[in-house]
Enzyme design. Structure first.
Site, mmCIF file in Angstrom:
data_model
loop_
_atom_site.group_PDB
_atom_site.id
_atom_site.type_symbol
_atom_site.label_atom_id
_atom_site.label_comp_id
_atom_site.label_asym_id
_atom_site.label_seq_id
_atom_site.Cartn_x
_atom_site.Cartn_y
_atom_site.Cartn_z
ATOM 1 N N CYS A 44 8.655 -3.598 2.517
ATOM 2 C CA CYS A 44 8.221 -2.447 1.718
ATOM 3 C C CYS A 44 9.333 -1.888 0.824
ATOM 4 O O CYS A 44 9.077 -1.365 -0.255
ATOM 5 C CB CYS A 44 7.726 -1.350 2.632
ATOM 6 S SG CYS A 44 6.745 -1.984 3.996
ATOM 7 N N HIS B 24 5.885 2.817 -3.062
ATOM 8 C CA HIS B 24 5.321 1.681 -2.327
ATOM 9 C C HIS B 24 3.927 2.082 -1.854
ATOM 10 O O HIS B 24 3.750 3.160 -1.272
ATOM 11 C CB HIS B 24 6.227 1.331 -1.144
ATOM 12 C CG HIS B 24 5.541 0.494 -0.115
ATOM 13 N ND1 HIS B 24 4.991 -0.730 -0.423
ATOM 14 C CD2 HIS B 24 5.270 0.713 1.202
ATOM 15 C CE1 HIS B 24 4.418 -1.226 0.673
ATOM 16 N NE2 HIS B 24 4.578 -0.375 1.663
ATOM 17 N N ASN C 254 -2.146 -2.756 0.588
ATOM 18 C CA ASN C 254 -0.695 -2.647 0.697
ATOM 19 C C ASN C 254 -0.149 -4.069 0.566
ATOM 20 O O ASN C 254 -0.395 -4.909 1.420
ATOM 21 C CB ASN C 254 -0.368 -2.020 2.061
ATOM 22 C CG ASN C 254 1.124 -1.992 2.376
ATOM 23 O OD1 ASN C 254 1.909 -2.759 1.826
ATOM 24 N ND2 ASN C 254 1.511 -1.127 3.299
#
Lengths: 74, 351
Positions: B127, B267, B297
């Site tokens: 991430c 993110h 994601n």
């Protein structure tokens, strides 16, 4: 504490009147999603960051409120 | 480095310009209907309300992060009219490499036909990985490289437990390629970076490494060590603590007010979390692009994917002042402030 209880009602999708100290979390889908929602709610209402594992052990609304009081240093 | 201020955390790297970004998505688009076989509508509804993912792209069998990044790189070099032989370095940021060795960057070096003098190496971050990749690319340029290709992406769909609703619906796959070049006139890029190793066990795939799989009471007996384990509550508390401070420190480092930035590119971890962070950072939704609804994601590709989707038109049309913030697995976090000139290319490919 009322904004907090209103927020809880929203998280559990029930009328705010039903949220009292004895409201059972474990009978109401007290899963990781509910826990993170409560962490954010308390951060917003009280500017306090609760510990995830400690929150996960709470069984009732009173337990959460005790945790908030402890974090606040009451 | 540069005009480093001793009283502020972070670093300034002068003389580096971002020239272009391309993201690549696999062809297979998976909507939430896909999960109806495994979960009830109520279970799906709960998760979607929190994470905000409506659809994501997943790789096909045999398709890897390197394939996605390669496609993005080929398009980017073509658009910028950069000869492969003009690159001095290739950095591949991913936690889903092709194999344990050699470094996937070396394979990509071969596939892209780069020069023997071009360095190539992998970086294992998720991430936070894109910001770390920018930092490394920038410092390589400060040390003398002229052109650096940063490839960042992941295929987390290959590691999730399909029965774990907390993660099964959350992740999407994507790759990206970014071009950085030495430019004496470029405004310094400001970086703030950090790590908290105490969080390593909260977001982890233990399989595939060389240490014996540890017992962890939070995981069931049937836990498969090749699957992603995430303690959502712990990761969430970390994020709420770390990220508003990261944004604040990055702005302080850059000596700009929050009102002076054009976009806060976070993110794409979880929609609920992004809204909360944006509110705490004092940045309205109009300056905090969110695309997690469409792509999920995508780990290290999420920041470039926002650049090439929601911000593509503005990035190619005008200068922008951006704060990028990556945070998560590690725990690891990185913030960057950059003032871009119009990019030569910002586009998203669907393969």
């Amino acid at each position: 504490m009322s904004a907090f209880r209103e927020g809880l009602a929203e998280i559990f999708e029930i009328p705010p009147a039903e949220i009292g100290p004895d409201f059972s979390l474990i009978d109401n889908n007290w899963d990781s999603l509910a826990i993170v929602s409560v962490i954010a709610l308390v951060d917003e209402c009280e500017n306090l960051m609760l510990d995830g594992p400690a929150l996960a052990k709470c069984e009732t609304v009173a337990d959460i409120e005790a945790l908030i009081a402890k974090a606040r240093g009451d | 480095m540069g005009e480093a201020a001793a009283d502020k955390p972070g670093y300034s790297v002068p003389g580096v310009a971002l020239r272009g970004v391309v993201s690549a998505l696999p062809a297979r688009r998976v909507t939430n209907d896909h999960f109806r076989a495994a979960f009830s509508d109520a279970e799906i509804g709960d998760v979607v309300k929190m994470i905000g993912v409506e659809a994501r792209h997943w790789v096909a069998d045999g398709e890897t992060t390197a394939d996605l990044c390669q496609a993005a790189a080929v398009r980017l070099l073509e658009r910028l009219n950069w000869a492969p032989s003009s690159l001095d370095a290739l950095i591949f940021v991913s936690q889903t490499p092709n194999q344990r060795l050699p470094a996937t960057a070396c394979e990509l070096h071969g596939a892209l036909g780069l020069a023997p003098s071009c360095q190539a190496f992998d970086v294992s971050l998720g991430c936070s990985g894109y910001v770390y990749g920018l930092w490394l690319a920038s410092t390589l340029i400060l040390a003398g490289c002229r052109r650096v290709l940063l490839l960042a992406g992941d295929t987390v769909s290959r590691m999730v437990d399909p029965a774990d609703r907390g993660t099964a619906l959350l992740f999407g796959d994507a790759g990206s390629a970014s071009a950085l070049e030495a430019d004496a006139g470029a405004a310094p890029i400001q970086f703030v970076l950090g790590t908290d190793g105490g969080g390593a066990k909260n977001l982890i795939v233990q399989g595939g490494g060389f240490r014996a799989v540890a017992v962890d009471a939070r995981r069931g007996e049937a836990y498969n060590p090749d699957h992603l384990f995430m303690d959502g509550g712990a990761v969430f508390s970390f994020t709420l603590k770390a990220v508003p401070a990261l944004v604040r420190d990055t702005l302080a480092r850059a000596e700009v007010g929050v009102e002076q930035i054009d976009a806060l590119v976070l993110h794409q971890a979880n929609r609920f979390m992004l809204n909360h962070i944006a509110k705490k950072a004092g940045v309205g939704p109009e300056r905090t692009p969110i695309n997690i609804d469409r792509y999920g994601n995508t780990s290290s590709a999420s920041i470039p994917l926002v650049l090439t989707t929601d911000l593509a038109e503005r990035l190619t049309g005008a200068p922008m002042r951006l704060v990028l913030a990556g945070f998560g697995v590690g725990y690891s976090w990185g913030g960057a402030f950059l003032a871009t000139q119009p990019l030569g290319c910002a586009e998203t490919l669907t393969l």
